[in-house]
Motif scaffolding. Sequence first.
Motif, short mmCIF file in Angstrom:
data_model
loop_
_atom_site.label_atom_id
_atom_site.label_comp_id
_atom_site.label_asym_id
_atom_site.label_seq_id
_atom_site.Cartn_x
_atom_site.Cartn_y
_atom_site.Cartn_z
N GLN A 160 -2.54 -45.32 -35.00
CA GLN A 160 -1.72 -44.17 -34.63
C GLN A 160 -0.97 -43.54 -35.80
N THR A 198 -1.49 -39.73 -37.15
CA THR A 198 -0.41 -38.75 -37.15
C THR A 198 -0.20 -38.22 -38.56
N GLU A 236 -2.83 -35.96 -39.67
CA GLU A 236 -2.98 -34.83 -38.75
C GLU A 236 -4.38 -34.72 -38.16
N VAL A 237 -4.82 -35.83 -37.59
CA VAL A 237 -6.13 -35.87 -36.94
C VAL A 237 -5.93 -35.58 -35.45
N THR A 238 -6.73 -34.67 -34.93
CA THR A 238 -6.67 -34.38 -33.50
C THR A 238 -7.53 -35.40 -32.76
N LEU A 239 -6.93 -36.00 -31.73
CA LEU A 239 -7.68 -36.99 -30.95
C LEU A 239 -8.17 -36.35 -29.67
N ASP A 240 -9.47 -36.41 -29.46
CA ASP A 240 -10.06 -35.88 -28.23
C ASP A 240 -10.55 -37.07 -27.41
N ASP A 266 -11.19 -29.71 -41.22
CA ASP A 266 -11.30 -29.93 -39.78
C ASP A 266 -11.29 -31.43 -39.50
N ARG A 267 -10.27 -31.90 -38.75
CA ARG A 267 -10.18 -33.34 -38.51
C ARG A 267 -10.01 -33.62 -37.03
N ARG A 268 -11.12 -33.92 -36.39
CA ARG A 268 -11.08 -34.20 -34.95
C ARG A 268 -11.88 -35.46 -34.65
N THR A 289 -13.39 -37.75 -31.71
CA THR A 289 -13.74 -37.67 -30.29
C THR A 289 -14.25 -39.03 -29.81
N ASP A 317 -16.85 -37.87 -35.39
CA ASP A 317 -15.88 -37.27 -36.31
C ASP A 317 -16.38 -35.94 -36.84
#
Length: 269
Positions: A131, A135, A138-142, A179-181, A183, A199
């Motif tokens: 976590q 944070t 700044e990774v978006t968690l899907d 772009d940091r996502r 999934t 990723d």
Amino acid sequence: MAARTRELSTAVDQLRDEVAERLEAEAALKKAQADLIRAGKLSALGQMSAGISHELNQPLMAIRSYAENGTAFIARGQPEIAGENLDRISDLARRMGRIIRNLRAFARQEVEGVSDVDLVGVIDAVLEITQTRMTHEEVTLDYSPPSSPVMVRGGEVRLQQVVLNLVSNALDAMAGRADRRLTLRIVAEGATTRLSVRDTGAGIAEPERMFDPFYSTKEVGQAEGMGLGLSISYAIIESFGGTIAGHNVEGGGAEFTVGLTAVQKSEAA
Ligand SMILES: Nc1ncnc2c1ncn2[C@@H]1O[C@H](COP(=O)(O)OP(=O)(O)OP(=O)(O)O)[C@@H](O)[C@H]1O
Ligand SMILES: [Mg+2]
């Protein structure tokens, strides 16, 4: 006729030798695999404890400042606000307890067999460990966690180790990119439950080599980048009777999928 018999018996001898050699090679491979899991567990433990001390430090700092604030509010005759500070402290202490429990479970060197494990709980534990990093980067968690447990066949700690490595690899791959996502998906497909970790990183440079022990494109000398994560994960998932595979996704990034034996609802009770 005698010559033919001799020929045949030589051929049989040769075959027998070959079979013996095969068996020997297979045994050696099994042993190497077991050694690898052990070595990897230690290196993963090192990684994990570094991450965890980081995780513990944050709430500890926060506890200190809430305690200081609490004292100040009491001195100022505002016990209600001081009480709020105390509540925050107890939340943080509970969170720290959870983190420590995770570490303890991980460090336990027990040879756990294969049993029924809640995949959702395993993912929760991994997300808790990662976590702070997510944070910070700044990774978006899907990910929408299912509301009830998803039981699969495996070993809890080892499965956690596999998922942690997949998530860490994904975060590594996205580090410094625009772009940091991340999934995460759990999909039930009959007797198999699949977890996919996707990723938006640069993608896998050499997919055919990534499961090789000590293959790493990461800098040497860092905490990570031993090149053992995926090879250990492979051995672990195989020992559960599952599958693990990864490929590059159209539009960029990589996706890894772990297939595990689903525990049928009636058996899970
Ligand atoms: N999500 C990903 N995106 C791009 N490349 C990846 C991804 N996951 C793995 N790889 C590639 O596969 C290599 C091997 O991964 P593996 O997890 O086995 O080792 P590592 O992450 O380099 O080191 P370790 O896991 O031991 O800390 C990586 O170095 C990287 O090149
Ligand atoms: Mg790795």
